[in-house]
Design a protein around this motif. Structure first.
Motif, PDB file in Angstrom:
ATOM      1  N   PHE A  54      43.919  71.538  47.965  1.00 17.24           N
ATOM      2  CA  PHE A  54      42.685  72.283  47.706  1.00 17.24           C
ATOM      3  C   PHE A  54      42.516  73.372  48.752  1.00 17.24           C
ATOM      4  CE2 PHE A  54      41.863  68.370  50.069  1.00 17.24           C
ATOM      5  CZ  PHE A  54      41.181  68.810  51.197  1.00 17.24           C
ATOM      6  N   VAL A  55      41.547  74.231  48.470  1.00 17.63           N
ATOM      7  CA  VAL A  55      41.230  75.306  49.409  1.00 17.63           C
ATOM      8  C   VAL A  55      39.942  74.942  50.147  1.00 17.63           C
ATOM      9  CG1 VAL A  55      40.486  77.721  49.562  1.00 17.63           C
ATOM     10  CG2 VAL A  55      42.429  77.102  48.105  1.00 17.63           C
ATOM     11  N   VAL A  56      39.910  75.281  51.429  1.00 24.79           N
ATOM     12  CA  VAL A  56      38.700  75.090  52.230  1.00 24.79           C
ATOM     13  C   VAL A  56      38.177  76.476  52.584  1.00 24.79           C
ATOM     14  CG1 VAL A  56      37.752  74.074  54.339  1.00 24.79           C
ATOM     15  CG2 VAL A  56      39.711  72.991  53.204  1.00 24.79           C
ATOM     16  N   PHE A  57      36.888  76.683  52.357  1.00 24.05           N
ATOM     17  CA  PHE A  57      36.309  77.998  52.612  1.00 24.05           C
ATOM     18  C   PHE A  57      35.697  78.015  54.007  1.00 24.05           C
ATOM     19  CE2 PHE A  57      33.186  81.312  52.576  1.00 24.05           C
ATOM     20  CZ  PHE A  57      33.765  82.316  51.815  1.00 24.05           C
ATOM     21  N   LEU A  58      36.228  78.895  54.862  1.00 26.29           N
ATOM     22  CA  LEU A  58      35.702  78.956  56.231  1.00 26.29           C
ATOM     23  C   LEU A  58      34.721  80.116  56.325  1.00 26.29           C
ATOM     24  CD1 LEU A  58      39.079  78.464  58.109  1.00 26.29           C
ATOM     25  CD2 LEU A  58      37.504  76.756  57.246  1.00 26.29           C
TER      26      LEU A  58
END
Ligand code: XMP
Length: 533
Positions: A456-460
């Protein structure tokens, strides 16, 4: 609705009636679940019970187990307060296999001796057969086994004799003269033990005489008939999340009671891109599986309440509470429903039973539908309660669910909110969904989706400087997370090919407006967790 919070006739009881059972008595080993899974892989039904549960009741009950496996454990049998083997097991004539601590405990209780050692032996060892033993005969003169122990047996009681040794362990396997007890100092349940599965198969099938009937083909009709008997003509409500467990629960209930099942899908706005449509395609009346499905659009409510919240635990608690409120309000509209179905699976059951004895430490509060039952006054139906995850998937295949549902990566209850570390802002969600969809699409196309357990992608919410065309850009950063794991308790970061990461990164910065940089997370669990919050 009447006030009832009783569980349905336990699937576990029914499985005991229909199948031969091997009972695994848990002394706290990290491998206990593996023992049960290895035995289930032989198509034999198997249950785990804590060592201090009411075993005499089970052994003397109507459906006693055909064999007993005593697990390893962290204690030393030489300690004063060491856990002991319930005497009703030792006097029962049911064949027993003691593994590591389980072997030492039986030997000690029968008058043998175990030597304390503060030094652990951990790793491969070569096992040499010394005497006949039906579990070990014919596996080769010497075979690789996996050791993980400190103490070891150094004196056997007269009715037990040594069967095999290793270089450092003179009594690495033993057997009682009446062939009702077998002891192994090594771990057959660990795949590093060369013939481990065969040893367990021989114990369950040849020594205990179990009939290998535990297969999806047998389980489906059994479950269907059990559900029909339990709920009769009453209606059942299910919170469908799109995850494997709730989808298989839905498919099973659909086969058992058709449109008596009513599903509610809460769109929290925190789901992956297109997730709502995918669930609708699969399960709505026009979909592959015809279900009564209500989609509740609760996006606005979730976004409003989450806006500006930064603390991970606060987010989780808030989402859990909101979910219950929304689901409860919806449930009130389904008058006449008497049952609440849940996709609880066996590891959840084992963990909640074991927690009475263990010292589990809460790292994150996981959100599920806990808390609903009492308030809704519905009875609980948990048709997957005795199944491991791989068995749930096999059942899904048997029920005709497509690979896109069965092979799905897990998704956390609090959804994308815990994939935006720090302050939650609704404007981040579309960027995160787009980037995540690109990542998953590329993984699927390259064949990597099925090779990793979760990605998955993590949004920083930090911004970084970049160049777009001839212009300076100042946009957000995302991290790609992909892990391999068997049990999600520990995990390795996935070694995705550089070219693939490069392609994904290029696509994300070019296609998703607002993101200017992509990084790859190279941390394993422990010390990190899989999710960032
Ligand atoms: P962690 O981050 O604890 O995650 O290493 C282990 C697995 O659990 C999932 N996860 C959750 N699942 N509710 C869930 O149903 C939750 O609150 C939750 N938090 C983490 C995570 O995605 C991973 O598969």
């Amino acid at each position: 609705m009447s006030i009832e919070s009783a569980r349905s006739d336990s699937g576990i009881e029914v499985s005991r009636r229909h199948h031969d059972v091997i009972l695994v008595v848990d002394f706290g080993s990290q491998y206990t679940q593996l023992i049960a899974r290895r035995i289930r892989e032989q198509n034999i039904y198997c249950e785990i019970v804590p060592f201090d549960s009411d075993l005499s009741h089970i052994v003397q009950g109507q459906h006693p187990p055909k064999g007993i496996v005593l697990s390893g454990g962290p204690e030393s049998v030489t300690a004063d307060d060491a856990p002991t083997v319930n005497t009703s097991l030792l006097g029962s004539h049911i064949p027993i296999l003691g593994i590591c601590y389980g072997m030492q405990a039986v030997v000690s209780q029968k008058g043998g001796k175990t030597q304390y050692s503060s030094k652990r032996e951990y790793g491969h060892a070569e096992l040499t057969l010394l005497n006949d033993n039906p579990l070990l005969n014919g596996l080769g003169g010497s075979t690789q086994v996996w050791m993980s122990h400190g103490d070891q047996v150094n004196e056997l009681p007269s009715e037990i004799s040594v069967s095999a040794k290793t270089k450092t362990c003179p009594i690495a396997a033993c057997m009682a003269t009446d062939e009702k007890f077998f002891g192994l100092q090594f771990h057959p349940e660990v795949t590093h033990t060369e013939h481990g599965a065969e040893i367990l198969r021989r114990f369950a099938i040849e020594v205990c005489g179990c009939n290998p009937t535990w297969t999806p083909r047998h389980i489906v009709p059994e479950k269907v008939s059990q559900i029909r008997t339990t709920v009769g003509s009453e209606r059942v409500l299910l919170a469908l999340s799109g995850g494997v467990d709730s989808c298989v629960t839905a498919a099973l209930l659909n086969q058992a009671i058709g449109l008596q099942l009513e599903c509610v899908f809460v769109d929290t706005g925190l789901l992956r891109k297109n997730e709502v449509n995918e669930v609708l395609n699969q399960f709505s009346k026009s979909g592959a599986l015809s279900l009564n499905l209500t989609v509740v659009d609760a996006k606005e409510r979730f976004f409003q309440e989450l806006e500006g919240v930064s603390d991970p635990e606060e987010k989780r608690k808030l989402i859990g509470k909101l979910f219950i409120d929304v689901f409860e309000a919806e449930a009130q509209k389904h008058q006449g429903v008497r049952w609440l179905a849940q996709g609880t699976i066996y590891p959840d059951v084992i963990e909640s039973a074991a927690s009475k004895f263990g010292k589990a430490h809460v790292i994150k509060s996981h959100h599920n539908v806990g808390g609903l039952p009492d308030r809704l006054q519905l009875r609980i139906l948990e048709p997957l309660r005795e199944l491991f995850k791989d068995e749930v998937r096999a059942l899904g295949v048997e029920l005709g669910l497509p690979h896109s549902v069965i092979g799905r990566h897990p998704f956390p209850g609090p959804g994308l909110a815990v994939r935006i570390p720090g302050e939650f802002r609704r404007e981040f969600i579309p960027m995160l969904q787009e980037a995540d969809a690109i990542f998953l699409e590329e993984l699927k196309q390259s064949g990597w989706y099925d090779k990793v357990a979760q990605a998955f992608v993590v949004f920083l919410s930090v911004r970084s400087v970049g160049v777009g065309g001839d212009q300076r850009v100042y946009d957000y950063v995302v991290a790609l997370r992909a892990v391999t794991t068997v049990d999600f308790m520990t995990a390795e970061w996935a070694r995705l090919p550089y070219d693939l990461i490069s392609k994904i990164s290029n696509r994300i910065v070019n296609e998703v407006q607002g993101i200017s940089r992509v990084v790859y997370d190279v941390t394993s669990k422990p010390p990190a967790t899989i999710e960032w919050e």
